[in-house]
Design a protein around this motif. Structure first.
Motif, PDB file in Angstrom:
ATOM      1  N   THR A   7       0.824  -1.207   0.000  1.00 33.66           N
ATOM      2  CA  THR A   7       0.000   0.000   0.000  1.00 33.66           C
ATOM      3  C   THR A   7       0.857   1.256   0.000  1.00 33.66           C
ATOM      4  N   ILE A   8       1.913   1.264   0.782  1.00 30.87           N
ATOM      5  CA  ILE A   8       2.809   2.425   0.808  1.00 30.87           C
ATOM      6  C   ILE A   8       3.457   2.628  -0.554  1.00 30.87           C
ATOM      7  N   LEU A   9       3.950   1.554  -1.152  1.00 32.82           N
ATOM      8  CA  LEU A   9       4.564   1.680  -2.475  1.00 32.82           C
ATOM      9  C   LEU A   9       3.552   2.101  -3.528  1.00 32.82           C
ATOM     10  N   GLY A  10       2.321   1.607  -3.423  1.00 32.95           N
ATOM     11  CA  GLY A  10       1.297   1.940  -4.406  1.00 32.95           C
ATOM     12  C   GLY A  10       0.792   3.361  -4.288  1.00 32.95           C
ATOM     13  N   ILE A  11       0.559   3.813  -3.078  1.00 30.47           N
ATOM     14  CA  ILE A  11      -0.009   5.149  -2.884  1.00 30.47           C
ATOM     15  C   ILE A  11       1.063   6.227  -2.881  1.00 30.47           C
ATOM     16  N   TYR A  32      11.383   5.602 -14.096  1.00 30.44           N
ATOM     17  CA  TYR A  32      11.719   4.189 -13.937  1.00 30.44           C
ATOM     18  C   TYR A  32      11.539   3.740 -12.488  1.00 30.44           C
ATOM     19  N   CYS A  33      11.897   4.585 -11.537  1.00 33.91           N
ATOM     20  CA  CYS A  33      11.696   4.245 -10.127  1.00 33.91           C
ATOM     21  C   CYS A  33      10.212   4.091  -9.816  1.00 33.91           C
ATOM     22  N   LEU A  34       9.382   5.002 -10.333  1.00 38.91           N
ATOM     23  CA  LEU A  34       7.943   4.890 -10.114  1.00 38.91           C
ATOM     24  C   LEU A  34       7.400   3.607 -10.727  1.00 38.91           C
ATOM     25  N   THR A  38       5.575   0.619  -8.674  1.00 33.25           N
ATOM     26  CA  THR A  38       4.243   0.151  -9.075  1.00 33.25           C
ATOM     27  C   THR A  38       4.234  -1.348  -9.321  1.00 33.25           C
ATOM     28  N   VAL A  39       5.231  -1.843 -10.029  1.00 30.09           N
ATOM     29  CA  VAL A  39       5.299  -3.278 -10.324  1.00 30.09           C
ATOM     30  C   VAL A  39       5.456  -4.092  -9.040  1.00 30.09           C
ATOM     31  N   ILE A  40       6.307  -3.635  -8.141  1.00 30.13           N
ATOM     32  CA  ILE A  40       6.491  -4.347  -6.876  1.00 30.13           C
ATOM     33  C   ILE A  40       5.192  -4.369  -6.079  1.00 30.13           C
ATOM     34  N   VAL A  42       2.051  -4.142  -7.194  1.00 30.23           N
ATOM     35  CA  VAL A  42       1.073  -5.024  -7.829  1.00 30.23           C
ATOM     36  C   VAL A  42       1.449  -6.490  -7.619  1.00 30.23           C
ATOM     37  N   LEU A  43       2.726  -6.810  -7.729  1.00 29.15           N
ATOM     38  CA  LEU A  43       3.157  -8.200  -7.527  1.00 29.15           C
ATOM     39  C   LEU A  43       2.908  -8.669  -6.099  1.00 29.15           C
ATOM     40  N   ILE A  44       3.113  -7.797  -5.131  1.00 27.17           N
ATOM     41  CA  ILE A  44       2.840  -8.171  -3.743  1.00 27.17           C
ATOM     42  C   ILE A  44       1.347  -8.426  -3.556  1.00 27.17           C
ATOM     43  N   TYR A  45       0.517  -7.547  -4.134  1.00 31.10           N
ATOM     44  CA  TYR A  45      -0.928  -7.758  -4.023  1.00 31.10           C
ATOM     45  C   TYR A  45      -1.365  -9.043  -4.713  1.00 31.10           C
ATOM     46  N   LEU A  46      -0.730  -9.395  -5.817  1.00 31.82           N
ATOM     47  CA  LEU A  46      -1.076 -10.645  -6.500  1.00 31.82           C
ATOM     48  C   LEU A  46      -0.611 -11.869  -5.711  1.00 31.82           C
ATOM     49  N   ALA A  47       0.464 -11.728  -4.954  1.00 28.97           N
ATOM     50  CA  ALA A  47       0.998 -12.853  -4.196  1.00 28.97           C
ATOM     51  C   ALA A  47       0.256 -13.081  -2.869  1.00 28.97           C
TER      52      ALA A  47
END
Length: 93
Positions: A7-11, A32-34, A38-40, A42-47
């Motif tokens: 959530t912190i990385l996403g928001i 690129y950092c953003l 974002t990818v990290i 989303v991947l955490i939420y999918l996992a």
């Protein structure tokens, strides 16, 4: 803990990217950092539903509340992921 990190990385991914721009002065690196944040996220939420399922199989959590966990993670994950992907797409132009 993973949900908090995702959530912190996403928001706050955009704020973290601005932090990178302030110290590096390279807007391309910030994009690129953003994207990486974002990818990290989303991947955490999918996992997370997979981790809940595995914890249920290992009898760490009760079978009765497993759907509640998966539904809660899914609802928060969908909204935060949509927001972070939207912000990332706007940065890419």
């Amino acid at each position: 803990m993973l949900m908090i990190i995702a959530t912190i990385l996403g928001i706050y991914g955009q704020s973290l990217a601005y932090f990178v721009v302030r110290y590096v002065n390279n807007i391309n690196l910030a994009v690129y950092c953003l994207t990486v944040f974002t990818v990290i996220s989303v991947l955490i939420y999918l996992a997370m539903p997979l981790l809940v399922f595995l914890m249920m199989k290992a009898k760490i959590i009760d079978k009765k509340i497993t759907p509640i966990y998966i539904f809660g993670f899914g609802m928060v994950g969908i909204f935060v992921s949509l927001w972070s992907v939207f912000v990332c797409a706007m940065w890419w132009g």
